[in-house]
Design an enzyme around this catalytic site. Structure first.
Site, PDB file in Angstrom:
ATOM      1  N   GLY A  72       0.852  -1.461  -0.060  1.00  0.00           N
ATOM      2  CA  GLY A  72       0.034  -0.188   0.051  1.00  0.00           C
ATOM      3  C   GLY A  72       0.683   1.392  -0.002  1.00  0.00           C
ATOM      4  CB  CYS A 130      -2.408   4.180  -6.764  1.00  0.00           C
ATOM      5  SG  CYS A 130      -0.838   4.957  -7.658  1.00  0.00           S
ATOM      6  CE  LYS A 165       5.487  -1.170 -12.149  1.00  0.00           C
ATOM      7  NZ  LYS A 165       6.375  -1.437 -11.058  1.00  0.00           N
ATOM      8  N   GLY A 243       7.962  -8.358 -15.086  1.00  0.00           N
ATOM      9  CA  GLY A 243       6.985  -9.342 -14.421  1.00  0.00           C
ATOM     10  C   GLY A 243       7.365 -11.019 -14.592  1.00  0.00           C
ATOM     11  N   GLY A 265      12.157  -7.622 -10.276  1.00  0.00           N
ATOM     12  CA  GLY A 265      11.183  -7.220  -8.737  1.00  0.00           C
ATOM     13  C   GLY A 265      11.491  -8.452  -7.601  1.00  0.00           C
ATOM     14  CB  THR A 266       9.225 -11.262  -6.916  1.00  0.00           C
ATOM     15  OG1 THR A 266       8.051 -10.299  -7.279  1.00  0.00           O
ATOM     16  CG2 THR A 266       8.962 -12.302  -6.034  1.00  0.00           C
TER      17      THR A 266
HETATM   18  C1  LIG Z   1       6.590  -5.928  -2.117  1.00  0.00           C
HETATM   19  C2  LIG Z   1       6.282  -5.028  -3.371  1.00  0.00           C
HETATM   20  C3  LIG Z   1       6.233  -3.793  -3.369  1.00  0.00           C
HETATM   21  C4  LIG Z   1       5.894  -3.018  -4.597  1.00  0.00           C
HETATM   22  N1  LIG Z   1       5.758  -1.724  -4.570  1.00  0.00           N
HETATM   23  C5  LIG Z   1       5.532  -1.060  -5.802  1.00  0.00           C
HETATM   24  C6  LIG Z   1       5.406   0.277  -5.998  1.00  0.00           C
HETATM   25  O1  LIG Z   1       5.565   1.204  -4.862  1.00  0.00           O
HETATM   26  N2  LIG Z   1       5.370   1.172  -7.151  1.00  0.00           N
HETATM   27  C7  LIG Z   1       5.403   0.301  -8.102  1.00  0.00           C
HETATM   28  O2  LIG Z   1       4.873   0.931  -9.340  1.00  0.00           O
HETATM   29  N3  LIG Z   1       5.212  -1.148  -8.104  1.00  0.00           N
HETATM   30  C8  LIG Z   1       5.355  -1.883  -7.098  1.00  0.00           C
HETATM   31  N4  LIG Z   1       5.269  -3.231  -6.996  1.00  0.00           N
HETATM   32  C9  LIG Z   1       5.367  -3.774  -8.154  1.00  0.00           C
HETATM   33  C10 LIG Z   1       6.713  -4.184  -8.764  1.00  0.00           C
HETATM   34  O3  LIG Z   1       7.448  -3.088  -8.988  1.00  0.00           O
HETATM   35  C11 LIG Z   1       6.700  -5.000 -10.128  1.00  0.00           C
HETATM   36  O4  LIG Z   1       5.891  -4.302 -11.269  1.00  0.00           O
HETATM   37  C12 LIG Z   1       5.760  -6.397  -9.874  1.00  0.00           C
HETATM   38  O5  LIG Z   1       6.129  -7.218  -8.787  1.00  0.00           O
HETATM   39  C13 LIG Z   1       6.003  -7.466 -11.272  1.00  0.00           C
HETATM   40  O6  LIG Z   1       7.502  -7.893 -11.143  1.00  0.00           O
HETATM   41  P1  LIG Z   1       8.043  -9.066 -10.600  1.00  0.00           P
HETATM   42  O7  LIG Z   1       7.355 -10.154 -10.854  1.00  0.00           O
HETATM   43  O8  LIG Z   1       9.471  -9.150 -11.009  1.00  0.00           O
HETATM   44  O9  LIG Z   1       8.019  -8.685  -9.067  1.00  0.00           O
HETATM   45  C14 LIG Z   1       5.905  -3.859  -5.862  1.00  0.00           C
HETATM   46  C15 LIG Z   1       6.037  -5.298  -5.932  1.00  0.00           C
HETATM   47  C16 LIG Z   1       6.191  -5.874  -4.533  1.00  0.00           C
HETATM   48  C17 LIG Z   1       6.436  -7.376  -4.650  1.00  0.00           C
END
Ligand SMILES: Cc1cc2nc3c(=O)[nH]c(=O)nc-3n(C[C@H](O)[C@H](O)[C@H](O)COP(=O)(O)O)c2cc1C
Length: 303
Positions: A72, A130, A165, A243, A265-266
């Site tokens: 959040g 958001c 994004k 992703g 990311g993850t």
């Molecule tokens: C814990 C967590 C926090 C995140 N916070 C944000 C954020 O603040 N702003 C945003 O645009 N995306 C946020 N994301 C989304 C990631 O930047 C990314 O778009 C998404 O996790 C997919 O990529 P991945 O599969 O490599 O994690 C967050 C994801 C995770 C897991």
């Protein structure tokens, strides 16, 4: 060694590997594990005009080959960023990019204006997925009209590279991508998380305090790859793919599908050194296939 450099708008990166917002803090947290200057670009935590506490716990849940989060947008607000965080990170020798989030157009614009004044921040990533509180809880990023409104407003306030994004929680992501391009985006990045849910059967309750949350990790890769491929064919601005990228092979697949750069990311939670491994892996792939530049593989998928 192949040339790994890529450009996104006026942003020049030494390689196409970036970190995804919310998964890499402000970069410093990872400096004990890797040389963070080897990363092409670090996208820091989502930053909003005012401080946000984030959602109540629990706000994470593991899923098969992925995770759900409902953090959040917890952050201390843009003024705190300018005063306390920017001075610490501004001299890190890579591109430090701020992810700008908000719940009303004026908030996005004010935040972007403030960040525009920071010399060492060469770009922002506008998170348009958001909730738009003022207009009845809808997200800007789920309609072309909403996306166009917020991107146009921010474009007139922000003079450097503007990355938008996109949310995957839409029927046709190419429509939203085109709206962002027509409204002045220099690049689009995709995907943000997919809306998901987890249930605890014994307690007969949802696991997340918010009931639903954002799904990320390896499990979302095929969906992200499909969307990146579709968007890359539909716009003329560079696409940043993310992703479920877990290793160099995933990164190469996204680039072949049309991504000019990628974000991780993850996977950072599983292996904090993954970014440099991906960069080395892309380099080896290019050498093995006789490519001189990473730009040669962008959109090189043969169908
Ligand atoms: C814990 C967590 C926090 C995140 N916070 C944000 C954020 O603040 N702003 C945003 O645009 N995306 C946020 N994301 C989304 C990631 O930047 C990314 O778009 C998404 O996790 C997919 O990529 P991945 O599969 O490599 O994690 C967050 C994801 C995770 C897991």
């Amino acid at each position: 060694m192949a040339d790994l450099s890529v450009n996104i708008g006026e942003l020049q990166m030494k390689n196409p590997v970036m970190t995804a917002s919310g998964t890499f803090g402000y970069g410093e947290e990872f400096a004990d594990f890797i040389d963070i200057t080897r990363i092409g670009g670090i996208i820091v935590k989502g930053t909003t005009l005012h401080k946000r506490e984030g959602n109540p716990y629990p706000r994470m849940a593991e899923t098969p080959s992925g995770m759900l989060n409902a953090v959040g947008l917890q952050n201390k607000g843009v003024h705190y960023f300018v005063e306390h965080i920017y001075p610490r990170i501004k001299d890190i020798q890579t591109n430090m990019i701020v992810n700008v989030s908000g719940s009303a157009i004026e908030d996005y614009v004010k935040t972007a204006e403030i960040i525009n004044e920071l010399d060492k921040i060469p770009a922002i990533e506008l998170n348009i997925s958001c909730p738009n509180v003022k207009q009845g809880g809808m997200a800007f990023g789920v309609t072309a009209k909403g996306a166009a409104e917020v991107v146009k407003a921010v474009r007139s306030a922000y003079k450097k590279t503007l990355i938008v994004k996109l949310s995957p929680n839409v029927t046709d992501i190419t429509e939203i991508a085109r709206a962002a391009e027509e409204s002045g985006a220099d690049s689009v990045s995709l995907i943000n998380t997919l809306l998901g849910m987890a249930v605890d059967a014994e307690r007969r309750r949802p696991i997340l305090s918010t009931v639903t949350g954002g799904m990320s990790g390896a499990a979302v890769k095929p969906i992200a790859l499909r969307m990146v491929w579709q968007v890359a064919k539909s716009v003329n601005i560079p696409v940043i793919g993310l992703g479920g990228i877990m290793d160099w092979k995933d990164a190469v697949e996204f680039m072949l599908a049309g991504a000019s750069a990628i974000q991780i990311g993850t996977a950072n939670f599983i292996d904090p050194t993954v970014t440099v491994k991906v960069s080395d892996g892309i380099n080896n792939y290019l050498d093995r296939h006789g490519y001189k530049s990473v730009t040669d593989i962008i959109g090189a998928l043969e169908i």
